[in-house]
Design an enzyme around this catalytic site. Sequence first.
Site, PDB file in Angstrom:
ATOM      1  N   HIS A 136       0.829  -1.221   0.000  1.00 55.25           N
ATOM      2  CA  HIS A 136       0.000   0.000   0.000  1.00 55.25           C
ATOM      3  C   HIS A 136       0.860   1.267   0.000  1.00 55.25           C
ATOM      4  O   HIS A 136       0.345   2.343  -0.303  1.00 55.25           O
ATOM      5  CB  HIS A 136      -1.031   0.004   1.154  1.00 55.25           C
ATOM      6  CG  HIS A 136      -0.468   0.146   2.527  1.00 55.25           C
ATOM      7  ND1 HIS A 136      -1.224  -0.102   3.652  1.00 55.25           N
ATOM      8  CD2 HIS A 136       0.766   0.503   2.986  1.00 55.25           C
ATOM      9  CE1 HIS A 136      -0.472   0.112   4.733  1.00 55.25           C
ATOM     10  NE2 HIS A 136       0.721   0.481   4.342  1.00 55.25           N
ATOM     11  N   ASP A 226      -7.087   8.437   5.164  1.00 58.92           N
ATOM     12  CA  ASP A 226      -6.141   8.979   6.143  1.00 58.92           C
ATOM     13  C   ASP A 226      -5.620  10.367   5.761  1.00 58.92           C
ATOM     14  O   ASP A 226      -4.875  10.988   6.528  1.00 58.92           O
ATOM     15  CB  ASP A 226      -5.010   7.980   6.456  1.00 58.92           C
ATOM     16  CG  ASP A 226      -3.973   7.826   5.335  1.00 58.92           C
ATOM     17  OD1 ASP A 226      -3.789   8.745   4.529  1.00 58.92           O
ATOM     18  OD2 ASP A 226      -3.316   6.753   5.300  1.00 58.92           O
TER      19      ASP A 226
END
Length: 311
Positions: A136, A226
């Site tokens: 990721h 995020d």
Amino acid sequence: VCIYVHVCLCLCLCLRIWQTLFSKATYRGKPIKSLNQSNFIYIDYGNLQFEEFADDEPVGVVKNAKAVGSANQRLSEAVHAIKKDGHTSVMLGGDHSLAIGSIHGHAAAVGELSVVWVDAHADINTPMTTETGNLHGQPMSFLLRELRSKTPTLPNFSWIKPCVSAKNLVYIGLRDVDPAEHFILKLLGVKAFSMTEVDQLGISRVMEQTCDYLLQKPIHLSYDVDAVDPSVTPATGTPVIGGLTYREGLYVTEYLCQTGRLSAVDMVEVNPLRGQTEQEVQSTVGTAVDLLLGCFGRQREGNHAPDYQLP
Ligand code: ARG
Ligand code: MN
Ligand code: MN
Ligand code: MN
């Protein structure tokens, strides 16, 4: 109050978690206005089934290469089909490594595109620079033409053709960038509005400059929750203090919507398992849903159908 948006959007549900939360979750005591209940027209292309690999040994430090490579190949085909059907694609995740398949499939269908990457992180490590081994943190390195010679081929990654040019990529919200990633951003001259630029310019000038810079191409928005401050979206794997406010986060989506060029959206790193309380989960999911609605025309000033008649 009824919102009306006559935009067609297609859902490519990549995590069962989303499905559950979209239908059952509540936020501040009220059911989350799910995409099901809103007046969006959408087609659910279904959850993708991903293959598991018993022999998915680390390649150097890189973890889960076979699983991630194979999952992304399926996702790429799914997004390609959605775009060929003439729809705007929505990919709900899940790990941000899914951006590989999502952007790849999008580019395969429409050609040259602009990528707006909204994230606390640059996710541009190569398998050689990654400090964590997590894919990721690396998706952009497989997608950028300029990094082709710097990314060794991992198992199940050989189908990937780099399809994005560094000049067509803009970052918004950065505040946790590894040294090697920072070097890559400077080397390639990637346009980036870190949280410092958001503070300096304000989110409206950031969006103005983003769209002036990107010119007329279909836009792929890859939105990591995020990017938004963990006080608002705590249920995510790698929260970083000092993020976008709820309003700044939403403004990004509203602004991109009104360009009329939003062609595919990823909403990723929503992870209910990382919420400490039910409230944290609801706040995160509720915000992710609001961001998606912002992408498809929900306005804070209100909405009404073009043919609305006063009774
Ligand atoms: N830069 C770190 C890494 O390479 C963090 C990446 C976080 N990315 C994410 N999609 N949560 O692992
Ligand atoms: Mn992740
Ligand atoms: Mn991130
Ligand atoms: Mn990310």
